[in-house]
Each structure stands twice: as C-alpha cells, then as structure tokens.
Design a protein around this motif. Structure first.
Motif, PDB file in Angstrom:
ATOM      1  N   VAL A  18       4.120 -39.146 -21.759  1.00  0.00           N
ATOM      2  CA  VAL A  18       4.879 -38.155 -22.526  1.00  0.00           C
ATOM      3  C   VAL A  18       5.842 -37.397 -21.630  1.00  0.00           C
ATOM      4  N   ARG A  19       5.371 -37.010 -20.448  1.00  0.00           N
ATOM      5  CA  ARG A  19       6.227 -36.260 -19.506  1.00  0.00           C
ATOM      6  C   ARG A  19       7.491 -37.053 -19.189  1.00  0.00           C
ATOM      7  N   ARG A  20       7.334 -38.336 -18.881  1.00  0.00           N
ATOM      8  CA  ARG A  20       8.484 -39.175 -18.542  1.00  0.00           C
ATOM      9  C   ARG A  20       9.455 -39.266 -19.715  1.00  0.00           C
ATOM     10  N   ALA A  21       8.918 -39.425 -20.915  1.00  0.00           N
ATOM     11  CA  ALA A  21       9.775 -39.549 -22.091  1.00  0.00           C
ATOM     12  C   ALA A  21      10.554 -38.264 -22.362  1.00  0.00           C
ATOM     13  N   ILE A  22       9.917 -37.115 -22.118  1.00  0.00           N
ATOM     14  CA  ILE A  22      10.608 -35.832 -22.314  1.00  0.00           C
ATOM     15  C   ILE A  22      11.704 -35.661 -21.283  1.00  0.00           C
ATOM     16  N   ILE A  23      11.382 -35.916 -20.025  1.00  0.00           N
ATOM     17  CA  ILE A  23      12.347 -35.711 -18.951  1.00  0.00           C
ATOM     18  C   ILE A  23      13.551 -36.642 -19.113  1.00  0.00           C
ATOM     19  N   ARG A  24      13.303 -37.869 -19.532  1.00  0.00           N
ATOM     20  CA  ARG A  24      14.395 -38.831 -19.694  1.00  0.00           C
ATOM     21  C   ARG A  24      15.183 -38.637 -20.983  1.00  0.00           C
ATOM     22  N   GLY A  25      14.729 -37.727 -21.833  1.00  0.00           N
ATOM     23  CA  GLY A  25      15.445 -37.483 -23.078  1.00  0.00           C
ATOM     24  C   GLY A  25      15.085 -38.431 -24.189  1.00  0.00           C
ATOM     25  N   GLU A  26      14.061 -39.279 -23.966  1.00  0.00           N
ATOM     26  CA  GLU A  26      13.619 -40.187 -25.013  1.00  0.00           C
ATOM     27  C   GLU A  26      12.894 -39.423 -26.122  1.00  0.00           C
ATOM     28  N   LEU A  27      12.337 -38.270 -25.766  1.00  0.00           N
ATOM     29  CA  LEU A  27      11.755 -37.343 -26.740  1.00  0.00           C
ATOM     30  C   LEU A  27      12.542 -36.042 -26.628  1.00  0.00           C
ATOM     31  N   ARG A 158      11.450 -29.072 -10.277  1.00  0.00           N
ATOM     32  CA  ARG A 158      11.874 -30.463 -10.292  1.00  0.00           C
ATOM     33  C   ARG A 158      11.960 -31.068 -11.700  1.00  0.00           C
ATOM     34  N   ASP A 159      10.914 -30.921 -12.504  1.00  0.00           N
ATOM     35  CA  ASP A 159      10.940 -31.547 -13.833  1.00  0.00           C
ATOM     36  C   ASP A 159      12.063 -30.998 -14.696  1.00  0.00           C
ATOM     37  N   ARG A 160      12.277 -29.686 -14.628  1.00  0.00           N
ATOM     38  CA  ARG A 160      13.361 -29.097 -15.413  1.00  0.00           C
ATOM     39  C   ARG A 160      14.711 -29.604 -14.916  1.00  0.00           C
ATOM     40  N   GLN A 161      14.864 -29.729 -13.607  1.00  0.00           N
ATOM     41  CA  GLN A 161      16.119 -30.254 -13.054  1.00  0.00           C
ATOM     42  C   GLN A 161      16.346 -31.693 -13.502  1.00  0.00           C
ATOM     43  N   GLN A 162      15.283 -32.496 -13.446  1.00  0.00           N
ATOM     44  CA  GLN A 162      15.424 -33.890 -13.846  1.00  0.00           C
ATOM     45  C   GLN A 162      15.788 -34.011 -15.321  1.00  0.00           C
ATOM     46  N   LEU A 168      22.709 -34.578 -18.734  1.00  0.00           N
ATOM     47  CA  LEU A 168      24.103 -34.626 -18.320  1.00  0.00           C
ATOM     48  C   LEU A 168      24.609 -36.064 -18.213  1.00  0.00           C
ATOM     49  N   MET A 169      23.843 -36.914 -17.522  1.00  0.00           N
ATOM     50  CA  MET A 169      24.307 -38.274 -17.263  1.00  0.00           C
ATOM     51  C   MET A 169      24.390 -39.111 -18.535  1.00  0.00           C
ATOM     52  N   ARG A 170      23.527 -38.805 -19.513  1.00  0.00           N
ATOM     53  CA  ARG A 170      23.567 -39.576 -20.758  1.00  0.00           C
ATOM     54  C   ARG A 170      24.658 -39.070 -21.702  1.00  0.00           C
ATOM     55  N   LEU A 171      24.922 -37.765 -21.656  1.00  0.00           N
ATOM     56  CA  LEU A 171      25.996 -37.215 -22.479  1.00  0.00           C
ATOM     57  C   LEU A 171      27.363 -37.570 -21.906  1.00  0.00           C
ATOM     58  N   ARG A 172      27.428 -37.610 -20.563  1.00  0.00           N
ATOM     59  CA  ARG A 172      28.707 -37.841 -19.883  1.00  0.00           C
ATOM     60  C   ARG A 172      28.520 -38.901 -18.799  1.00  0.00           C
ATOM     61  N   PRO A 173      28.489 -40.189 -19.164  1.00  0.00           N
ATOM     62  CA  PRO A 173      28.251 -41.261 -18.199  1.00  0.00           C
ATOM     63  C   PRO A 173      29.257 -41.278 -17.046  1.00  0.00           C
ATOM     64  N   ARG A 203      28.152 -25.679  -5.061  1.00  0.00           N
ATOM     65  CA  ARG A 203      28.465 -24.771  -6.169  1.00  0.00           C
ATOM     66  C   ARG A 203      29.259 -25.510  -7.257  1.00  0.00           C
ATOM     67  N   ALA A 204      30.238 -26.302  -6.843  1.00  0.00           N
ATOM     68  CA  ALA A 204      31.022 -27.068  -7.812  1.00  0.00           C
ATOM     69  C   ALA A 204      30.179 -28.158  -8.464  1.00  0.00           C
ATOM     70  N   HIS A 205      29.305 -28.759  -7.685  1.00  0.00           N
ATOM     71  CA  HIS A 205      28.428 -29.818  -8.172  1.00  0.00           C
ATOM     72  C   HIS A 205      27.500 -29.280  -9.269  1.00  0.00           C
ATOM     73  N   VAL A 206      26.903 -28.129  -9.030  1.00  0.00           N
ATOM     74  CA  VAL A 206      26.020 -27.506 -10.004  1.00  0.00           C
ATOM     75  C   VAL A 206      26.806 -27.052 -11.234  1.00  0.00           C
ATOM     76  N   ALA A 207      28.044 -26.618 -11.019  1.00  0.00           N
ATOM     77  CA  ALA A 207      28.871 -26.160 -12.134  1.00  0.00           C
ATOM     78  C   ALA A 207      29.118 -27.293 -13.141  1.00  0.00           C
ATOM     79  N   SER A 208      29.124 -28.529 -12.678  1.00  0.00           N
ATOM     80  CA  SER A 208      29.321 -29.657 -13.596  1.00  0.00           C
ATOM     81  C   SER A 208      28.149 -29.783 -14.558  1.00  0.00           C
ATOM     82  N   HIS A 209      26.954 -29.390 -14.093  1.00  0.00           N
ATOM     83  CA  HIS A 209      25.788 -29.393 -14.966  1.00  0.00           C
ATOM     84  C   HIS A 209      25.884 -28.237 -15.971  1.00  0.00           C
ATOM     85  N   ARG A 210      26.369 -27.095 -15.491  1.00  0.00           N
ATOM     86  CA  ARG A 210      26.509 -25.960 -16.414  1.00  0.00           C
ATOM     87  C   ARG A 210      27.471 -26.298 -17.546  1.00  0.00           C
TER      88      ARG A 210
END
Length: 213
Positions: A18-27, A158-162, A168-173, A203-210
């Motif tokens: 379940v944890r993996r599915a949540i983190i990966r956005g499958e759930l 870590r889990d929240r970051q992942q 981010l990566m799935r919304l904006r490949p 700072r710029a790298h993190v801003a892309s996530h924001r």
C-alpha cells in the motif's frame, strides 16, 4: 516459522504494497482502500492487513475508516510546501558542510554514478527509476555531511518527498530532463567547492516542485 513471525511478514508485505502504491500515485489522495479487498489482492489474512493499516495511519499516509477500511490521505498544498521548505533547508546546510569539511572528493564519484543512472532513466522514460535515483542523489549529499540530525530529518521527510516527486514527474514528464540538468549543475557546484552556488541551484530545483502544487 512461527505464526507470529508469519503474521509479521504478512503485515510488512501489506504495508509495503500500500505504501508503494500511495507514494507512486497509483492510489491517489481520497482513494478508498478496503481491508477485505487488500486481503484478497495480496493473499494475506485480515489481522496483518489491519496491522499494516495502523502503521500507515500512524505515518499519516491513510485515514482509518469506521468499517475496516481506509482512505488515502491527500497531501495538502500547505503540507507539500512545508516539506519542500524543510528539504531545501536541510540539504543546503548539508552541502555547505560537505564543502567546508573537504568531503567532495569522496562524494563526487557516487554522484556521477547516480547521474548516469538518471540519464538512462530519462532515455527510457522510466519515472520510477528516475525518482529512486533522484532520492539517492540528494540523500547522498545529506549523508556525506555526516550530520546525524540532518540525516534523521531527511529520512522522516523521505516518503512525502517521494510522493511529491512522483506527482511532479507524472504530471509533467518534461521535468525528467530538467531535473537531470539541475542535478548536473548541483554536482558541478559541489566539485567547484561552491556551496552558495549549490544553494542557489537547489532553490530553483525545489521551486519547480512548488510550481506543480
């Protein structure tokens, strides 16, 4: 194997599933999860699944329901912003210590290996592999600082970051290549011994996530 050990193993399996599915956005946030359905899906009994749910709830990944079920806890924009803010602060401080303490030569080969892995993931369009190597890159910098408190805080986030990285990566490949470019710039800043430059790129790298919140 004792029944207790077997149940513990089953609980861990249910938890990781379940944890993996949540983190990966499958759930996604708001998705209902049934204990009974999960039991059937992964072939375990109800008790270890319930134990897994209790663990996931304690980590604030799910909210337990009244009838042997749960709902995936959405990550609010405010929570996501807080995670990113703390991530940036921890890593910038860690990078400064890495440079100040002269640990860049020990760190650099590992970062270059991660960059090669990320290049391969980008070429293959493999989001999961890229996200794991993304975490490895930033985690290596923090670990190299030898700041035990920074390492502990980073592990907590870590889990929240992942979860945010996958979102981010799935919304904006297209962010895969942009993120790889940022990592190259971060590695170059470290190799140049320029902690201030590292902080600016981060700072710029993190801003892309924001921007994806």
């Amino acid at each position: 194997m004792s029944d207790t050990t077997s149940e513990g193993s089953a609980s861990s399996r249910a938890y990781e599933h379940v944890r993996r599915a949540i983190i990966r956005g499958e759930l996604p946030g708001g998705t209902a999860i049934s204990e009974n359905a999960l039991c059937r899906e992964i072939g375990v009994s109800r008790t270890p699944v319930h134990e897994a749910f209790l663990r996931l709830a304690a980590e604030e990944l799910i909210v337990l329901g009244a009838r042997r079920g749960a709902v995936v806890r959405p990550m609010s924009p405010n929570e996501a912003a807080d995670v990113l803010e703390m991530r940036e602060a921890i890593e910038s401080t860690a990078a400064t210590r890495v440079v100040t303490d002269g640990r860049v030569p020990d760190l650099a080969p590992g970062l270059q290996a991660v960059l090669l892995e990320q290049e391969s993931a980008v070429a293959d369009g493999d989001v999961d592999r890229f996200v794991e190597s993304d975490a490895a890159f930033h985690g290596a910098v923090i670990a190299a600082s030898r700041n035990a408190i920074a390492v502990l805080f980073a592990r907590t986030l870590r889990d929240r970051q992942q979860r945010l990285r996958h979102q981010l990566m799935r919304l904006r490949p297209e962010q895969l290549q942009a993120s790889l470019d940022d990592h190259r710039a971060l590695a170059a800043a470290l190799e140049a011994g320029d902690a201030a430059r590292y902080a600016a790129v981060l700072r710029a790298h993190v801003a892309s996530h924001r921007g994806a919140l």
